[in-house]
Scaffold this active site. Sequence first.
Site, PDB file in Angstrom:
ATOM      1  CB  CYS A  85      -0.921   0.085   1.416  1.00  0.00           C
ATOM      2  SG  CYS A  85      -1.628  -1.596   1.485  1.00  0.00           S
ATOM      3  CB  CYS A 212     -12.460  -2.363   6.117  1.00  0.00           C
ATOM      4  SG  CYS A 212     -12.801  -3.531   7.745  1.00  0.00           S
ATOM      5  CE  LYS A 333     -15.088   3.110   6.165  1.00  0.00           C
ATOM      6  NZ  LYS A 333     -15.388   2.960   4.804  1.00  0.00           N
ATOM      7  CG  HIS A 337      -6.179   1.674   0.262  1.00  0.00           C
ATOM      8  ND1 HIS A 337      -5.079   2.348  -0.152  1.00  0.00           N
ATOM      9  CD2 HIS A 337      -5.689   0.453   1.097  1.00  0.00           C
ATOM     10  CE1 HIS A 337      -3.856   1.634   0.295  1.00  0.00           C
ATOM     11  NE2 HIS A 337      -4.320   0.884   0.938  1.00  0.00           N
TER      12      HIS A 337
END
Lengths: 388, 133
Positions: A85, A212, A333, A337
């Site tokens: 990430c 998540c 969030k 992402h």
Amino acid sequence: MREVAVCGVGMTKFGISEKTNLEMFAEAGIEAIEGSNIEPKDIEALFFGNCLGDFEEGQLHMAPFAAAELGLPRSAPATRFESACATATVAIRHAALLVGAGVYDVVLAGGTERATKMGTPLATKTFAMASQAQHESAAGMTFPGVFAMAAHMYASKYGIALGELKRHMAEVSVKNHYHGSMNPKAHFQKEIDVDTVLSGMMVADPLQLFDCCPFSDGAAAVVIADAAKARELVKKPIYIAGTGQAYGGPLYLQEDLTRVRARELASKQAYREAGLSPEDIDVVELHDCFTIAEILAVESMGFYEFGKGFDAATKGETRLKGRVVVNPSGGLKAKGHPIGATGAAQVTEIVEQLREESGPRQVEGARVGMVDTLGGDFGTVCNIILRS
Amino acid sequence: MEYRVTYQQYQQGLEQGEFVGLKCNECGAVTFPPLGVCRKCSGTNLEQTQMSGMGIVKTFTVIRVPPEGMKAPYVVAMVKLDEGPYVTGNLVGIDPDKTDMDIIDKRVKLGSQVIDGNAGPENKQRVLTFELV
Ligand SMILES: [Zn+2]
């Protein structure tokens, strides 16, 4: 080292896209190049981020194809970075280092990801490949699972009832959705409340769906140049004041998951290089892949003492107009992402904030901003401090 | 330098109920699962050692959304071994739906199980298991 600055920035809308990784990156890259008042032929190197192109599209070695999409000179090295990430942040940091070292004057850096193409089961599996394969993902560890373990450890270590911690975690999600509601490029642009979070499906105890971040598609890119050159190109170059990067290794070596040692080391490097401290930071884009992750981040970046950051969102201190505004873009969030692009989108948000171009989510008077991106299960952390 | 305890040797150990690690002759730290060097001092003067197989639970989660190829719910946990190292594995012999914060600090015994369909490099590799004692 020479002083280095960001010129133009570009990003696609984050969400679910029918476009290919290359098409999305071309959109973001052209926006960044045009915003720098240069042409593709002026780019001397491409620092390209992508994590899972092989699973998403059957495409390895995507960097040269991205350079071709943009018509960069054939003499410009096009190199892929992969740090889970943290991919694009690591690409941007290395771009800044090589420009700072005088190897290049003007480069393009960023990333692209088309995660939704995989569907949730395969995406969950491939994301888990960023955990140590022999001992950790092998046991069925998932990304949410890692942060879920960190949340349980946090509650246990600091003696906070899990129910209470979960309400404060939910406030992180509520805050980031509120910020995202003002970002036309965010994956989710609607506000939610604490009940939304606490009534969501359980993903990995104690993390529910709205704890998540989503799987997203998107791309982002920035042009980085020698500061003197940047001042010729654009009205408001945003300077890279300091960067840092460190690694964590497998979870079994990290032991205390409430302390993100890689982040403590990386942010310290960045603060030292910038000659700044946490109190100097006006606006932050940090890695809220899960609600608990934002709590760990505000502590390990030095905005809160360890064990004291859990109620920052509840108190409004990290909300727009708060003491230190965290994730005005909506964060991972709400903004979304797309893992290979995330870091470049964070840099884009901070650059626009420091240029006072952020509209309703503008942090007033922001002069210094910080980017924080975490790769894998605390395996890599990369920080970048920017100033106007 | 030849790698002291390879993954294959570690796996063979697990199959026989042995937990093969490394003891550092420089600083005394125990490294488990094995690495190329000592986890504390990066030293290479290492000798093979065996874990007693006992530890305490430090944290856990119940996986509800599994990776492709696996069936939820199941419990993943981190355990601190009596010899010092932390390890990751599956908590077994317990109902995942009844696993909560009370499990933290509980004493467990190490074992291993074969997992199929995970994200790892091998189709059927052994991972650590923890059982309450
Ligand atoms: Zn040692």
